[in-house]
Design a protein around this motif. Structure first.
Motif, short mmCIF file in Angstrom:
data_model
loop_
_atom_site.label_atom_id
_atom_site.label_comp_id
_atom_site.label_asym_id
_atom_site.label_seq_id
_atom_site.Cartn_x
_atom_site.Cartn_y
_atom_site.Cartn_z
N PHE A 220 44.34 5.42 11.50
CA PHE A 220 43.42 6.30 10.90
C PHE A 220 42.48 7.41 11.75
CE2 PHE A 220 44.29 2.26 8.69
CZ PHE A 220 44.40 2.73 7.17
N ASP A 221 41.79 7.86 10.93
CA ASP A 221 40.80 8.91 11.75
C ASP A 221 40.39 8.48 12.88
OD1 ASP A 221 41.98 10.84 9.86
OD2 ASP A 221 40.15 10.73 8.47
N ASP A 222 39.40 7.22 12.87
CA ASP A 222 38.61 7.02 13.87
C ASP A 222 38.86 5.66 14.51
OD1 ASP A 222 37.76 5.83 11.69
OD2 ASP A 222 35.63 6.01 11.93
N TYR A 223 40.27 5.17 14.18
CA TYR A 223 40.58 3.73 14.52
C TYR A 223 42.08 3.59 14.14
CZ TYR A 223 40.23 1.99 9.70
OH TYR A 223 40.78 1.61 8.51
N LEU A 224 42.51 2.53 15.13
CA LEU A 224 44.16 2.03 15.17
C LEU A 224 43.87 0.84 14.56
CD1 LEU A 224 46.84 3.50 15.62
CD2 LEU A 224 46.62 2.50 17.90
N PHE A 225 44.97 0.32 13.67
CA PHE A 225 44.70 -0.93 12.93
C PHE A 225 46.10 -1.53 13.20
CE2 PHE A 225 45.84 -3.60 9.10
CZ PHE A 225 44.84 -4.66 9.49
N VAL A 226 46.27 -2.63 14.00
CA VAL A 226 47.34 -3.22 14.16
C VAL A 226 47.59 -4.69 13.70
CG1 VAL A 226 48.98 -3.98 16.38
CG2 VAL A 226 47.64 -1.93 16.38
N VAL A 227 48.63 -5.03 13.47
CA VAL A 227 48.78 -6.62 12.72
C VAL A 227 50.13 -7.27 13.70
CG1 VAL A 227 49.33 -8.15 10.83
CG2 VAL A 227 47.91 -6.22 10.61
N VAL A 228 49.41 -8.25 14.47
CA VAL A 228 50.51 -9.02 15.35
C VAL A 228 50.63 -10.49 14.53
CG1 VAL A 228 50.68 -7.63 17.23
CG2 VAL A 228 49.02 -9.58 16.95
N LYS A 229 51.44 -11.17 15.07
CA LYS A 229 51.51 -12.74 14.49
C LYS A 229 51.60 -13.59 15.77
CE LYS A 229 51.57 -11.70 9.95
NZ LYS A 229 50.68 -12.39 9.18
N GLU A 230 50.82 -14.55 15.79
CA GLU A 230 50.86 -15.68 16.77
C GLU A 230 52.09 -16.81 16.41
OE1 GLU A 230 48.34 -19.44 19.17
OE2 GLU A 230 47.40 -17.78 17.59
N LEU A 231 52.95 -16.96 17.20
CA LEU A 231 54.03 -18.04 16.97
C LEU A 231 53.66 -19.46 17.39
CD1 LEU A 231 57.14 -18.29 16.18
CD2 LEU A 231 57.78 -17.76 18.55
N LEU A 232 54.02 -20.34 16.53
CA LEU A 232 53.75 -21.78 16.53
C LEU A 232 54.66 -22.37 16.39
CD1 LEU A 232 50.42 -21.58 14.33
CD2 LEU A 232 50.50 -21.81 16.95
N PHE A 233 55.20 -23.44 16.95
CA PHE A 233 56.34 -24.54 16.81
C PHE A 233 55.77 -25.86 17.04
CE2 PHE A 233 59.98 -26.26 18.96
CZ PHE A 233 60.97 -26.30 17.81
N ASP A 234 56.41 -26.78 15.82
CA ASP A 234 56.35 -28.14 15.98
C ASP A 234 57.59 -28.72 16.31
OD1 ASP A 234 55.95 -30.84 15.64
OD2 ASP A 234 54.83 -30.62 13.50
N ARG A 235 57.63 -29.21 17.52
CA ARG A 235 58.86 -29.75 17.97
C ARG A 235 59.51 -30.87 17.16
NH1 ARG A 235 60.47 -29.61 24.16
NH2 ARG A 235 62.69 -30.85 23.91
N GLU A 236 58.55 -31.84 16.57
CA GLU A 236 58.85 -32.92 15.77
C GLU A 236 59.60 -32.66 14.62
OE1 GLU A 236 58.96 -36.05 16.98
OE2 GLU A 236 58.09 -35.41 18.86
N SER A 237 59.18 -31.74 13.68
CA SER A 237 59.58 -31.12 12.66
C SER A 237 60.51 -30.06 12.37
CB SER A 237 58.36 -31.02 11.55
OG SER A 237 57.56 -30.08 12.00
N LEU A 238 60.37 -29.26 13.57
CA LEU A 238 61.20 -28.16 13.90
C LEU A 238 60.51 -27.15 12.96
CD1 LEU A 238 65.08 -29.47 13.87
CD2 LEU A 238 63.25 -29.14 15.88
N LYS A 239 59.27 -27.17 12.56
CA LYS A 239 58.66 -26.17 11.83
C LYS A 239 58.16 -24.96 12.56
CE LYS A 239 55.20 -25.23 8.21
NZ LYS A 239 56.24 -24.77 7.52
N ILE A 240 58.40 -23.87 12.27
CA ILE A 240 57.98 -22.64 12.87
C ILE A 240 57.06 -21.83 12.01
CG2 ILE A 240 58.48 -20.54 14.02
CD1 ILE A 240 61.18 -21.51 14.73
#
Length: 350
Positions: free
Chosen positions: A101-121
């Motif tokens: 944008f004219d007076d700022y930069l907008f960035v979207v990132v994602k933090e990764l999470l992992f549950d080893r027991e259920s294998l859910k990411i």
């Protein structure tokens, strides 16, 4: 719910997350230069509105809680953010991206999470706004992912303290990427465990876990692949608030994203191979069973022949009235069975 969303104008912020009991507050307001570091915590939006920003400092503002869209809009007005930016901030399902944008930069990132027991990411939504001397991060809840940055900033000789907000933005993205490496180490351990299990004790539960993890990794790929494009754009494009000295560090981050994607693809290939190994293991196991049954059947064929031969109801059979006939047949059973077993072992059939 879907029909209601269709009727909402495109620049209206609608929170799409699940954390609804936090509200919206400024968890951290930190500003620094080479010689000074000042930190304020747990501020209200009203206090932020009255805060005076000075050019001699670099500011980092961490805002926690996105469910109170009205307060998020107020914060957007304080920093003159576009309505579409505010909408993307509260939409936790927004894919990783970068917008100039004219007076700022907008960035979207994602933090990764992992549950080893259920294998859910899973992923946590982390929108970022970069201005000339201000860096703003948003999150649904405080996760502590940036605690390491805080420790670095406390050191007066840290590179963070000597550089501008664009380097702070790079450092935040780099922390997110480092979290990917850490999670991928855990996933790698799970994959290695699956490799051991598929050879030692293959079962249907393992197959279900392999299929589930493969689907989760596809989900990961959809969220990591755009990150590579984001960093590539930062390196190649002429963004106002990203300065040339910092682009060198983004090139290193780009190499890391390539490494992450390669690791991800190798995991997917290994899991696909595990399914083939599982089917081969079942086939080998079945072959072993059939071989054992065949050997047993082969041993009993001559024994059955002898028993059937003397079980016929003919009146005149010479051995029927022999005093030692029964014992002779038993001995012949043992001799024939032992001879076949020795023969099979010499041929290495078992």
């Amino acid at each position: 719910m879907g029909k209601e969303l269709l009727e909402i104008p495109p620049d209206t912020p609608v929170y799409t997350g699940s954390v609804t009991d936090i509200g919206c507050h400024i968890k951290l307001l930190l500003y620094y230069n080479g010689s000074e570091l000042i930190k304020k915590t747990d501020l209200t939006v009203e206090q932020l509105k009255d805060f005076k920003f000075h050019k001699g400092y670099t500011y980092w503002i961490s805002i926690v809680g996105l469910n109170d869209t009205e307060k998020v809009q107020e914060i957007g007005k304080i920093f003159e953010l576009h309505d579409l930016t505010v909408e993307d901030i509260v939409n936790v399902h927004e894919r990783p991206k970068i917008e100039d944008f004219d007076d700022y930069l907008f960035v979207v990132v994602k933090e990764l999470l992992f549950d080893r027991e259920s294998l859910k990411i899973d992923f946590r939504h982390i929108p970022m706004v970069l201005k000339d001397n201000i860096f703003i991060t948003f999150s649904e809840e405080w996760t502590g992912i940036f605690d390491f940055l805080l420790k670095r900033l406390e050191k007066s000789k840290s590179r963070l303290r000597q550089r501008k907000s664009d380097y702070l933005c790079f450092s935040a993205i780099d922390v997110v990427i480092d979290k990917y490496f850490k999670i991928f180490e855990e996933i790698g351990e799970v994959v290695e465990d699956m490799e051991d299990r598929v050879l030692k004790e293959p079962d249907e539960t393992l197959v279900e876990q392999v299929h589930y993890l493969k689907r989760e990794l596809i989900f990961v790929r959809r969220n990591i692949w755009p990150l590579r494009e984001i960093i590539n754009d930062i390196i190649k494009a002429d963004y106002t608030f990203i300065y040339e000295p910092t682009k060198v560090y983004f090139r290193d981050a780009y190499d890391h994203t390539i490494q992450i994607i390669d690791t991800l693809e190798s995991f997917r290939d290994i899991l696909s191979g595990l399914l083939d190994v599982y089917l081969s293991s079942l086939s080998n196991k079945m072959n072993e069973i059939m071989k054992t049954l065949s050997i047993i059947g082969t041993i009993f064929i001559p024994l059955t022949f002898i028993a059937g031969n003397y079980g016929m109801n003919f009146r005149y059979m010479p051995e029927l009235y022999w005093h030692y006939g029964y014992f002779a047949v038993l001995i012949s059973y043992v001799v024939i069975a032992s001879g076949l077993i020795i023969f099979f072992k010499k041929r290495k059939w078992f």
